[in-house]
Design a protein around this motif. Structure first.
Motif, PDB file in Angstrom:
ATOM      1  N   LEU A   1     -12.231  -9.421   4.545  1.00 25.64           N
ATOM      2  CA  LEU A   1     -12.207  -8.462   3.622  1.00 25.64           C
ATOM      3  C   LEU A   1     -11.143  -7.342   4.229  1.00 25.64           C
ATOM      4  N   ASP A   2     -11.185  -7.054   5.453  1.00 23.93           N
ATOM      5  CA  ASP A   2     -10.174  -6.299   6.052  1.00 23.93           C
ATOM      6  C   ASP A   2      -8.949  -6.908   5.999  1.00 23.93           C
ATOM      7  N   GLU A   3      -8.468  -8.104   6.109  1.00 19.89           N
ATOM      8  CA  GLU A   3      -7.276  -8.813   6.025  1.00 19.89           C
ATOM      9  C   GLU A   3      -6.828  -8.571   4.586  1.00 19.89           C
ATOM     10  N   VAL A   4      -7.720  -8.672   3.447  1.00 18.17           N
ATOM     11  CA  VAL A   4      -7.187  -8.941   2.125  1.00 18.17           C
ATOM     12  C   VAL A   4      -6.938  -7.633   1.417  1.00 18.17           C
ATOM     13  N   VAL A   5      -7.589  -6.541   1.858  1.00 12.06           N
ATOM     14  CA  VAL A   5      -7.513  -5.090   1.161  1.00 12.06           C
ATOM     15  C   VAL A   5      -6.272  -4.508   1.585  1.00 12.06           C
ATOM     16  N   PRO A   6      -5.483  -4.624   2.702  1.00  9.17           N
ATOM     17  CA  PRO A   6      -4.167  -3.942   2.819  1.00  9.17           C
ATOM     18  C   PRO A   6      -3.160  -4.722   2.143  1.00  9.17           C
ATOM     19  N   ILE A   7      -3.276  -5.976   1.999  1.00 12.44           N
ATOM     20  CA  ILE A   7      -2.410  -6.652   1.306  1.00 12.44           C
ATOM     21  C   ILE A   7      -2.476  -6.527  -0.351  1.00 12.44           C
ATOM     22  N   PHE A   8      -3.625  -6.464  -0.898  1.00 11.94           N
ATOM     23  CA  PHE A   8      -3.817  -6.028  -2.314  1.00 11.94           C
ATOM     24  C   PHE A   8      -3.429  -4.470  -2.534  1.00 11.94           C
ATOM     25  N   LEU A  11       0.319  -4.677  -2.930  1.00 11.63           N
ATOM     26  CA  LEU A  11       0.542  -5.348  -4.249  1.00 11.63           C
ATOM     27  C   LEU A  11       0.468  -4.174  -5.575  1.00 11.63           C
ATOM     28  N   GLY A  12      -0.397  -3.419  -5.213  1.00 10.54           N
ATOM     29  CA  GLY A  12      -0.717  -2.412  -6.139  1.00 10.54           C
ATOM     30  C   GLY A  12       0.466  -1.538  -6.306  1.00 10.54           C
ATOM     31  N   ALA A  17       5.380  -5.437  -5.947  1.00 11.55           N
ATOM     32  CA  ALA A  17       4.721  -6.811  -6.892  1.00 11.55           C
ATOM     33  C   ALA A  17       5.951  -7.287  -7.509  1.00 11.55           C
ATOM     34  N   GLU A  18       6.842  -6.464  -8.207  1.00  9.16           N
ATOM     35  CA  GLU A  18       7.871  -7.036  -8.862  1.00  9.16           C
ATOM     36  C   GLU A  18       8.774  -7.549  -8.063  1.00  9.16           C
TER      37      GLU A  18
END
Length: 87
Positions: A1-8, A11-12, A17-18
């Motif tokens: 989860l610690d790895e995924v949150v900064p990426i999302f 991308l927010g 994202a574009e």
């Protein structure tokens, strides 16, 4: 989860994202990306540095320009792992 949150979180940001979608299938250089999205080259540089830091893109120097391209395998793995979190 610690790895995924900064990426999302990154991308927010709509611009990031574009840009990532734009370079998904072909490399592009900074001023080309800036022109495509009506951004300054400094803003593009900021976004690219963050995406590089997260290892979502790769950079290659060609003909005096830095070309960026999405790392599809990393993105696919990210979304597969995120999906597993919610199963």
């Amino acid at each position: 989860l610690d790895e995924v949150v900064p990426i999302f979180k990154a991308l927010g940001d709509k611009s990031k994202a574009e840009i990532l979608l734009y370079i998904k299938d072909r490399p592009a250089y900074g001023s080309e990306i800036a022109k495509q999205f009506s951004l300054t080259t400094a803003t593009v540089s900021h976004h690219m540095n963050k995406l590089l830091q997260l290892r979502l893109i790769q950079a290659e120097l060609r003909d005096g320009r830095v070309y960026y391209q999405a790392r599809k395998e990393v993105l696919q793995e990210l979304f597969e792992n995120a999906k597993k979190l919610f199963e």
